[in-house]
Design a protein around this motif. Sequence first.
Motif, PDB file in Angstrom:
ATOM      1  N   GLU A   1       0.837  -1.199   0.000  1.00 46.35           N
ATOM      2  CA  GLU A   1       0.000   0.000   0.000  1.00 46.35           C
ATOM      3  C   GLU A   1       0.872   1.250   0.000  1.00 46.35           C
ATOM      4  N   GLY A   2       0.459   2.220  -0.818  1.00 48.96           N
ATOM      5  CA  GLY A   2       1.180   3.483  -0.911  1.00 48.96           C
ATOM      6  C   GLY A   2       2.357   3.485  -1.867  1.00 48.96           C
ATOM      7  N   MET A   3       2.720   2.334  -2.431  1.00 51.77           N
ATOM      8  CA  MET A   3       3.863   2.292  -3.345  1.00 51.77           C
ATOM      9  C   MET A   3       3.519   2.976  -4.667  1.00 51.77           C
ATOM     10  N   PRO A   4       4.471   3.613  -5.319  1.00 49.74           N
ATOM     11  CA  PRO A   4       4.211   4.210  -6.631  1.00 49.74           C
ATOM     12  C   PRO A   4       3.825   3.136  -7.646  1.00 49.74           C
ATOM     13  N   ILE A   5       2.809   3.419  -8.432  1.00 48.69           N
ATOM     14  CA  ILE A   5       2.391   2.463  -9.453  1.00 48.69           C
ATOM     15  C   ILE A   5       3.535   2.172 -10.418  1.00 48.69           C
ATOM     16  N   LYS A   6       4.362   3.176 -10.666  1.00 48.14           N
ATOM     17  CA  LYS A   6       5.481   2.990 -11.608  1.00 48.14           C
ATOM     18  C   LYS A   6       6.591   2.094 -11.047  1.00 48.14           C
ATOM     19  N   ASP A   7       6.495   1.728  -9.778  1.00 48.49           N
ATOM     20  CA  ASP A   7       7.480   0.803  -9.213  1.00 48.49           C
ATOM     21  C   ASP A   7       7.064  -0.654  -9.364  1.00 48.49           C
ATOM     22  N   ILE A   8       5.877  -0.881  -9.917  1.00 52.92           N
ATOM     23  CA  ILE A   8       5.375  -2.253 -10.051  1.00 52.92           C
ATOM     24  C   ILE A   8       6.060  -2.927 -11.235  1.00 52.92           C
ATOM     25  N   ALA A   9       6.785  -4.003 -10.969  1.00 48.52           N
ATOM     26  CA  ALA A   9       7.464  -4.771 -12.025  1.00 48.52           C
ATOM     27  C   ALA A   9       6.528  -5.868 -12.534  1.00 48.52           C
ATOM     28  N   VAL A  10       6.534  -6.083 -13.830  1.00 45.23           N
ATOM     29  CA  VAL A  10       5.673  -7.113 -14.426  1.00 45.23           C
ATOM     30  C   VAL A  10       6.526  -8.198 -15.074  1.00 45.23           C
ATOM     31  N   ASP A  11       5.935  -9.363 -15.233  1.00 47.12           N
ATOM     32  CA  ASP A  11       6.607 -10.498 -15.856  1.00 47.12           C
ATOM     33  C   ASP A  11       6.240 -10.645 -17.330  1.00 47.12           C
ATOM     34  N   THR A  12       4.971 -10.302 -17.633  1.00 47.35           N
ATOM     35  CA  THR A  12       4.407 -10.596 -18.946  1.00 47.35           C
ATOM     36  C   THR A  12       3.678  -9.379 -19.492  1.00 47.35           C
ATOM     37  N   VAL A  13       3.760  -9.199 -20.799  1.00 41.04           N
ATOM     38  CA  VAL A  13       3.029  -8.127 -21.473  1.00 41.04           C
ATOM     39  C   VAL A  13       2.135  -8.765 -22.535  1.00 41.04           C
ATOM     40  N   PHE A  14       0.851  -8.407 -22.482  1.00 39.05           N
ATOM     41  CA  PHE A  14      -0.101  -8.917 -23.479  1.00 39.05           C
ATOM     42  C   PHE A  14      -0.728  -7.751 -24.226  1.00 39.05           C
ATOM     43  N   ILE A  15      -0.543  -7.741 -25.541  1.00 36.54           N
ATOM     44  CA  ILE A  15      -1.155  -6.725 -26.405  1.00 36.54           C
ATOM     45  C   ILE A  15      -2.092  -7.454 -27.353  1.00 36.54           C
ATOM     46  N   GLY A  16      -3.384  -7.200 -27.200  1.00 36.79           N
ATOM     47  CA  GLY A  16      -4.390  -7.876 -28.009  1.00 36.79           C
ATOM     48  C   GLY A  16      -5.757  -7.717 -27.392  1.00 36.79           C
ATOM     49  N   SER A  17      -6.698  -8.607 -27.737  1.00 33.15           N
ATOM     50  CA  SER A  17      -8.077  -8.689 -27.255  1.00 33.15           C
ATOM     51  C   SER A  17      -9.033  -7.864 -28.106  1.00 33.15           C
ATOM     52  N   CYS A  18     -10.352  -8.041 -27.827  1.00 35.60           N
ATOM     53  CA  CYS A  18     -11.363  -7.270 -28.555  1.00 35.60           C
ATOM     54  C   CYS A  18     -11.375  -5.816 -28.126  1.00 35.60           C
ATOM     55  N   THR A  19     -10.631  -5.490 -27.075  1.00 40.52           N
ATOM     56  CA  THR A  19     -10.521  -4.104 -26.625  1.00 40.52           C
ATOM     57  C   THR A  19      -9.422  -3.360 -27.375  1.00 40.52           C
ATOM     58  N   ASN A  20      -8.270  -3.984 -27.539  1.00 38.16           N
ATOM     59  CA  ASN A  20      -7.110  -3.286 -28.099  1.00 38.16           C
ATOM     60  C   ASN A  20      -6.239  -4.178 -28.966  1.00 38.16           C
ATOM     61  N   GLY A  21      -6.865  -4.981 -29.839  1.00 32.00           N
ATOM     62  CA  GLY A  21      -6.087  -5.816 -30.748  1.00 32.00           C
ATOM     63  C   GLY A  21      -6.288  -5.444 -32.208  1.00 32.00           C
ATOM     64  N   ARG A  22      -6.725  -4.199 -32.444  1.00 31.66           N
ATOM     65  CA  ARG A  22      -6.982  -3.760 -33.818  1.00 31.66           C
ATOM     66  C   ARG A  22      -5.725  -3.164 -34.437  1.00 31.66           C
ATOM     67  N   ILE A  23      -5.796  -2.855 -35.730  1.00 29.45           N
ATOM     68  CA  ILE A  23      -4.600  -2.429 -36.442  1.00 29.45           C
ATOM     69  C   ILE A  23      -4.037  -1.134 -35.862  1.00 29.45           C
ATOM     70  N   GLU A  24      -4.881  -0.190 -35.466  1.00 26.78           N
ATOM     71  CA  GLU A  24      -4.375   1.047 -34.878  1.00 26.78           C
ATOM     72  C   GLU A  24      -3.644   0.788 -33.567  1.00 26.78           C
ATOM     73  N   ASP A  25      -4.146  -0.183 -32.790  1.00 30.75           N
ATOM     74  CA  ASP A  25      -3.498  -0.537 -31.532  1.00 30.75           C
ATOM     75  C   ASP A  25      -2.111  -1.124 -31.784  1.00 30.75           C
ATOM     76  N   LEU A  26      -2.015  -1.989 -32.794  1.00 31.96           N
ATOM     77  CA  LEU A  26      -0.729  -2.608 -33.103  1.00 31.96           C
ATOM     78  C   LEU A  26       0.253  -1.576 -33.652  1.00 31.96           C
ATOM     79  N   ARG A  27      -0.253  -0.657 -34.456  1.00 34.28           N
ATOM     80  CA  ARG A  27       0.619   0.417 -34.963  1.00 34.28           C
ATOM     81  C   ARG A  27       1.160   1.259 -33.809  1.00 34.28           C
ATOM     82  N   ALA A  28       0.290   1.570 -32.847  1.00 28.60           N
ATOM     83  CA  ALA A  28       0.704   2.391 -31.711  1.00 28.60           C
ATOM     84  C   ALA A  28       1.768   1.677 -30.883  1.00 28.60           C
ATOM     85  N   ALA A  29       1.554   0.392 -30.617  1.00 34.72           N
ATOM     86  CA  ALA A  29       2.532  -0.369 -29.842  1.00 34.72           C
ATOM     87  C   ALA A  29       3.856  -0.467 -30.581  1.00 34.72           C
TER      88      ALA A  29
END
Length: 467
Positions: free
Chosen positions: A331-359
Amino acid sequence: MGITLAEKVWADHLVRKGDDGAPDLLYIDLMLMHEVTSPQAFEGLRLAGRKPRHVDQLIATEDHNTPTVDIDLPNPDAVSAKQLSTLERNCREFGVRLHALGDADQGIVHAFAPILGLTQPGMTIVCGDSHTSTHGAFGALAFGIGTSEVEHVMATQTLSLSPFKTMAVNIKGTLPEGVTSKDIILAVIAKIGTGGGQGHVIEYRGEAIERLSMEARMTICNMSIEGGARAGMIAPDDTTYAYLQGRPHAPTGAMWDQAMEYWRTLHSDDDAVFDKSVDLDAGELSPFVTWGTNPGQGLPINANVPVPDEIADKAARQAAASAIRYMGLTEGMPIKDIAVDTVFIGSCTNGRIEDLRAAASVMKGHHKAKSIHRVLVVPASSRVRLQAEREGLDKIFTDFGAEWRNAGCSMCLGMNTDSMVPGERSISTSNRNFEGRQGKGSRTHLSSPIVAAATAIRGTISSVEDL
């Protein structure tokens, strides 16, 4: 008194008005189907000796259970393989058009239909999937339904429904650089809560919405359900018409002119009254990410994880404490200090061509952080995958160290081979961060594609400006 966009579409599809509190009977223009929620509906028709009332207004695809690698090999998951083969058999028997794995038009059910021009303003669209609200970006009244309702629509092309309430979400102003439609909807859900839109159709309005592309609008309407809404809608305009014109199922010639005449009437009247109204200033928004275990537990990326003892509401305080424990945060830790293991880019929310171009624009010239276990980039449809490869985006992703996959729901949900293990933490461009959503014991942070890409470079949750 004027009426809202949702009320106009409802009235235009009213078969019978319910009496004495009974539900209305509504005509359904299009039903989208996939392998998860259709088997019982097909079996119900089979047992009753019925055929679909209007089989040409049904269309199916394979998405939830599809593998995203080695698609020419036998499906390694027996349950997934059975669901896919059952859909194929049912569609053959009942004559339902199916875009199966390997078909150029296969993809996530809410991605392939707009690309084909099947989604059009003023339509009623249903599917046995909650994120059917995506199609409201075109001014359609689109919502998810249950399995028994899927069978009812197949048999009658109608649905019994009580009218929804209406809610206006007004987004004025201009988005700052680096802030996207995903940040808008995460901010909206954080403001109204996951139940704030319950029983309502949300109409998104204002200058910031009008300036968005169709793909960005789909992202917003897609996540309406995460705010508790029954559906989300955006009034069609010139951006909508330009997107649709020339697509395979869009009207042509005189029919296009006739459609346009109707489509231009699809807006809320100036004196229409909404049951609820919410206002946001786009200029005050920044990149948003979730820290907790529902889409409403989100904050600007520069904020800190909440301190439960500082939350006045008892239920919210308990929910925050529980989420922090599950997510393994301090609690209280900066969100930017959170380390992640995996990155997923896709889904019906953000897997369209504009999303892929942006990434890709963020990843180009970089390589994933050594601490990142894997980066999955999964296009929402086969057409998106083909377009991305024509533009060379696949090479940018693979040079970055990402895995370039075939179309499907993939890691959005733990229903296929692309799942996470207990304790694994992801940043994901999908729509849900519930406990175990991406696999038993998995931990999910929702973000936009460019935040996910920046995080993949640095290893901790990051915005593009951090690069």
